[in-house]
Motif scaffolding. Structure first.
Motif, mmCIF file in Angstrom:
data_model
loop_
_atom_site.group_PDB
_atom_site.id
_atom_site.type_symbol
_atom_site.label_atom_id
_atom_site.label_comp_id
_atom_site.label_asym_id
_atom_site.label_seq_id
_atom_site.Cartn_x
_atom_site.Cartn_y
_atom_site.Cartn_z
ATOM 1 N N GLU A 43 0.991 -1.390 -0.089
ATOM 2 C CA GLU A 43 0.114 -0.332 0.145
ATOM 3 C C GLU A 43 0.738 1.258 -0.072
ATOM 4 O O GLU A 43 0.318 2.407 -0.394
ATOM 5 C CB GLU A 43 -0.966 0.116 1.095
ATOM 6 C CG GLU A 43 -1.810 -1.046 1.187
ATOM 7 C CD GLU A 43 -1.380 -2.515 2.086
ATOM 8 O OE1 GLU A 43 -2.188 -3.068 2.380
ATOM 9 O OE2 GLU A 43 -0.299 -2.368 2.065
ATOM 10 N N ILE A 44 2.143 1.250 0.478
ATOM 11 C CA ILE A 44 2.883 2.324 0.566
ATOM 12 C C ILE A 44 3.954 2.467 -0.496
ATOM 13 O O ILE A 44 4.799 1.756 -0.905
ATOM 14 C CB ILE A 44 3.730 2.309 1.692
ATOM 15 C CG1 ILE A 44 2.936 2.135 2.878
ATOM 16 C CG2 ILE A 44 4.542 3.474 1.926
ATOM 17 C CD1 ILE A 44 3.596 2.311 4.349
ATOM 18 N N ASP A 45 3.361 3.065 -1.752
ATOM 19 C CA ASP A 45 4.135 3.351 -3.013
ATOM 20 C C ASP A 45 5.513 3.691 -2.862
ATOM 21 O O ASP A 45 6.519 3.244 -3.434
ATOM 22 C CB ASP A 45 3.287 4.298 -3.802
ATOM 23 C CG ASP A 45 3.804 4.285 -5.396
ATOM 24 O OD1 ASP A 45 3.872 3.027 -5.897
ATOM 25 O OD2 ASP A 45 4.188 5.210 -5.991
ATOM 26 N N VAL A 46 5.840 4.772 -1.867
ATOM 27 C CA VAL A 46 7.027 5.439 -1.645
ATOM 28 C C VAL A 46 8.063 3.998 -1.306
ATOM 29 O O VAL A 46 9.299 4.219 -1.643
ATOM 30 C CB VAL A 46 7.049 6.520 -0.642
ATOM 31 C CG1 VAL A 46 8.777 6.624 -0.332
ATOM 32 C CG2 VAL A 46 6.320 7.724 -1.292
ATOM 33 N N ARG A 47 7.638 3.331 -0.376
ATOM 34 C CA ARG A 47 8.572 2.172 0.086
ATOM 35 C C ARG A 47 8.937 1.089 -0.934
ATOM 36 O O ARG A 47 9.830 0.648 -1.125
ATOM 37 C CB ARG A 47 8.030 1.565 1.232
ATOM 38 C CG ARG A 47 8.042 2.423 2.421
ATOM 39 C CD ARG A 47 8.147 1.635 3.611
ATOM 40 N NE ARG A 47 8.021 2.605 5.116
ATOM 41 C CZ ARG A 47 7.000 2.641 5.960
ATOM 42 N NH1 ARG A 47 6.081 1.755 5.725
ATOM 43 N NH2 ARG A 47 7.283 3.487 6.848
ATOM 44 N N LYS A 48 7.753 0.815 -1.888
ATOM 45 C CA LYS A 48 7.936 0.067 -3.090
ATOM 46 C C LYS A 48 9.210 0.719 -3.923
ATOM 47 O O LYS A 48 10.049 -0.245 -4.389
ATOM 48 C CB LYS A 48 6.728 -0.153 -3.835
ATOM 49 C CG LYS A 48 5.655 -1.082 -3.039
ATOM 50 C CD LYS A 48 4.572 -1.343 -3.812
ATOM 51 C CE LYS A 48 3.599 -0.271 -4.112
ATOM 52 N NZ LYS A 48 2.637 -0.833 -4.972
ATOM 53 N N LYS A 49 9.039 1.821 -4.088
ATOM 54 C CA LYS A 49 10.133 2.403 -5.107
ATOM 55 C C LYS A 49 11.321 2.489 -4.143
ATOM 56 O O LYS A 49 12.577 2.242 -4.895
ATOM 57 C CB LYS A 49 9.649 3.841 -5.245
ATOM 58 C CG LYS A 49 8.382 3.874 -6.216
ATOM 59 C CD LYS A 49 8.050 5.642 -6.597
ATOM 60 C CE LYS A 49 6.898 5.636 -7.169
ATOM 61 N NZ LYS A 49 6.623 7.135 -7.697
ATOM 62 N N MET A 50 11.345 2.681 -2.830
ATOM 63 C CA MET A 50 12.877 2.734 -2.176
ATOM 64 C C MET A 50 13.507 1.271 -2.491
ATOM 65 O O MET A 50 14.558 0.798 -2.613
ATOM 66 C CB MET A 50 12.550 2.932 -0.792
ATOM 67 C CG MET A 50 12.369 4.293 -0.363
ATOM 68 S SD MET A 50 12.015 4.360 1.288
ATOM 69 C CE MET A 50 11.608 5.944 1.401
ATOM 70 N N ALA A 51 12.560 0.113 -2.243
ATOM 71 C CA ALA A 51 13.008 -1.194 -2.373
ATOM 72 C C ALA A 51 13.469 -1.376 -3.684
ATOM 73 O O ALA A 51 14.674 -2.293 -3.940
ATOM 74 C CB ALA A 51 11.817 -2.051 -2.098
ATOM 75 N N ALA A 52 12.953 -0.835 -4.825
ATOM 76 C CA ALA A 52 13.619 -1.150 -6.204
ATOM 77 C C ALA A 52 14.837 -0.547 -6.413
ATOM 78 O O ALA A 52 15.854 -1.157 -6.858
ATOM 79 C CB ALA A 52 12.833 -0.450 -7.258
ATOM 80 N N ILE A 53 15.193 0.605 -5.672
ATOM 81 C CA ILE A 53 16.472 1.168 -5.835
ATOM 82 C C ILE A 53 17.564 0.377 -4.871
ATOM 83 O O ILE A 53 18.663 0.075 -5.504
ATOM 84 C CB ILE A 53 16.351 2.777 -5.070
ATOM 85 C CG1 ILE A 53 16.160 3.496 -6.097
ATOM 86 C CG2 ILE A 53 17.915 3.082 -4.705
ATOM 87 C CD1 ILE A 53 15.835 5.110 -5.881
#
Length: 614
Positions: A453-463
């Motif tokens: 649900e937390i888009d920002v954390r999904k993007k962090m995980a990708a980096i």
């Protein structure tokens, strides 16, 4: 409390420090107004009229009665007994809106203030506190509030069969529970197993529960008690001392709270609070949907505005319908940690693959991972500058207690490779791809889970995934529903690494005790240890215990600085970033004074009101 186990400020910390340093002289003068008191050993206040005290640090308007405010929420409460599910949604909706506490944390002044405790006195040796309770206070069903309810609530907190969550550690001192003793119907004495510093701050998250409603279920056993106030319980059965009561609950959709007509607080002109007829928490888990609902006027308040949305909303402020704010760093920090739990499940299977546990348990491995993550890139590209690279589990927003001199791990792939080499890992080329292997020749691979649900954390995980690949580590990313992340983190321990958040309930060191103490169920990387699993954890346990006993602010600062240094050296939790707290609200919402600490925009819900249309 904590975001997943699951609660700031930039201004005011210096002021608070000077107040603490001068406390003894002020006590001798007996002339200090209660709004200038913070964490003192004796606090008294004439609260007989039960009015909200005038706050010199904020402009509080006299509101108008009626109307409703709709607040966005990622998910609904898991139960209406907050003791059983310390997630941020349950805490925000149930504990802060449907209960009252003995002491309250004023987000305007960053001070502890009287609430159900009208006055109190702490013994000179710090081992007890005698509390005078407000008289004339009633639960939402009309039953009188008395010392019996306080004693019962502390009994619940201390019962391991009922409360097996981070909440229990709130009442624990030296691994023994604080006990409450009834002196008379409106006086209680709290007995501490050992001297406690700042007991008001430690106990300000205890919402008082009704003995007359819950004791019958408690006597029937833990199962009956846990089922009593489930989300399927009739709204009429849920009673409390807070500004709102439950009106309607639609799982996955919304929680509608109605004004509690028996709420005890009044404004400075004697008008009964709250002003609102209804406070509605609307479940909107998707950030894009939240943005559309803000723009269409369906939401009155939405916290956690994403960096992508901030400029969009900012440009729309010219309509005058809403205002978006960046309040700077908040106390919540984004962290990554590995599962260091050496235990086994009920079938005798280890929670963590033994080979991976050896990697994760090696501090050099954890430090190498830190060096390999380009956190400034996360701030620049994902947060669009609305954030800060983190070096400690304590946010820089906590200016009073954060230690700026902890070890730092700048982005440095060479440093990461050297640490891995020292730890016995070897780099290889396999099919043209860099691959890290351990001393036994096993490829270093693991999976990171985070909230879908937390888009920002999904993007962090990708980096993070891309960065670790540069040193040969293959990291999979598995976004899961928040409820599943919580279950794996707190119950089944079925995970290898987690990217999540830590949200302290306030700025004091005691707010971090849950996650720091090895015996705590919120010691996330290896919870509920019977004995510290490492020497450094044993040392932290000892220092946290010293913190609870030490009265000198200067000495406490030294101790907590050292705790932060040890955590930064050992890295059981890898600090990633702290995001800025960005929120948006309609200009029609009066007395809107958002805070970067839970419950954020609704901390003063009883004062919120809807302005008349112009």
């Amino acid at each position: 409390m904590l975001e997943l186990a699951q609660h700031l400020f930039v201004s005011g910390s210096s002021k608070a420090r000077h107040k603490m340093e001068g406390i003894m002289s002020r006590l001798r003068l007996f002339a200090l107004l209660w709004t200038l008191l913070l964490l003192v050993s004796f606090i008294g206040c004439n609260g007989a009229d039960q009015k909200v005290q005038d706050n010199p640090g904020a402009q509080v308007e006299i509101g108008r009665r009626g109307g409703r405010v709709v607040v966005a929420q990622r998910d609904g409460p898991k139960t209406f007994n907050y003791l059983l599910s310390p997630d941020v949604n349950t805490i925000t909706t149930v504990m802060y809106q449907m209960t009252s506490r003995l002491f309250e944390f004023n987000h305007d002044t960053q001070e502890v203030a009287p609430s159900l405790a009208e006055s109190w006195k702490t013994a000179d040796d710090g081992t007890s506190m005698t509390i005078k309770l407000r008289q004339g206070v009633a639960f939402s069903d009309g039953a009188p509030f008395t010392a019996d309810d306080v004693v019962f609530t502390f009994q619940l907190f201390a019962d391991t069969g009922v409360v097996n969550s981070p909440f229990r550690s709130v009442v624990m001192v030296d691994d023994k529970p604080i006990t409450a003793e009834k002196i008379d119907p409106h006086t209680v004495k709290l007995n501490f197993p050992a001297p406690v510093v700042d007991p008001e701050m430690k106990l300000n998250v205890i919402g008082i529960l009704p003995k007359h409603k819950l004791e019958p279920f408690f006597k029937q056993g833990a199962e009956a008690f846990r089922a009593a106030w489930s989300v399927s319980a009739p709204a009429s059965e849920i009673v409390g001392l807070g500004p709102f009561i439950l009106k309607e609950f639609a799982p996955g959709q919304r929680t509608i709270l109605a004004r509690n007509p028996r709420y005890w607080k009044k404004d400075s002109q004697g008008n009964q609070l709250p002003y609102l007829d209804e406070l509605i928490f609307e479940v909107v888990s998707n950030p894009s949907t939240r943005l559309l609902k803000v723009q269409s006027g369906e939401l009155d308040i939405s916290d956690e505005v994403t960096p992508d949305q901030f400029e969009t909303l900012k440009s729309g402020e010219q309509t005058g319908e809403y205002r978006v704010r960046d309040l700077g760093p908040w106390l919540t920090v984004d962290l990554m940690w590995f599962n260091l739990n050496s235990g086994e499940d009920s079938k005798g299977r280890p929670y963590v693959d033994p080979a991976k546990l050896r990697w994760f348990s090696n501090a050099r491995f954890r430090r190498a991972v830190m060096h390999a993550i380009d956190r400034q890139s996360i701030v620049n590209n994902i947060l669009r500058g609305h954030g800060t690279v983190l070096h400690s589990i304590v946010s820089p927003a906590n200016k009073r207690w954060a230690n700026p001199d902890v070890p730092r791990y700048e982005y440095n792939l060479n440093a990461a490779r050297q640490l891995l080499k020292e730890a016995g890992f070897v780099e290889k080329q396999v099919d043209g791809r860099l691959q890290l292997v351990d001393a036994g020749g096993r490829s270093v691979e693991f999976t990171l889970i985070t909230q879908e649900e937390i888009d920002v954390r999904k993007k962090m995980a990708a980096i993070i995934q891309e960065d670790l690949a540069k040193i040969g580590i293959k990291m999979g990313v598995s976004p899961l529903p928040n409820s599943e992340v919580i279950a794996r983190q707190n119950n089944t321990y079925e995970y290898e690494a987690i990217l999540s958040g830590l949200s302290p309930s306030d700025t004091a060191p005691s707010a971090y005790a849950n996650v720091l103490q090895s015996s705590s169920s919120a010691h996330w990387w290896f919870p509920s240890q019977k004995a510290p699993a490492s020497d450094w954890e044993a040392k932290i346990d000892q220092m946290v215990d010293r913190l609870s006993r030490t009265r000198s602010v200067e000495e406490r600062k030294k101790i907590f600085d050292e705790v932060q240094k040890i955590v930064a050296e050992q890295l059981p939790m890898l600090p990633v970033v702290t995001r800025n707290f960005m929120t948006v609200a309609k200009t029609s919402v009066g007395n809107y004074r958002p805070s970067v600490i839970i419950p954020r925009s609704v901390w003063n819900s009883e004062e919120l009101f809807v302005r008349e249309a112009r």
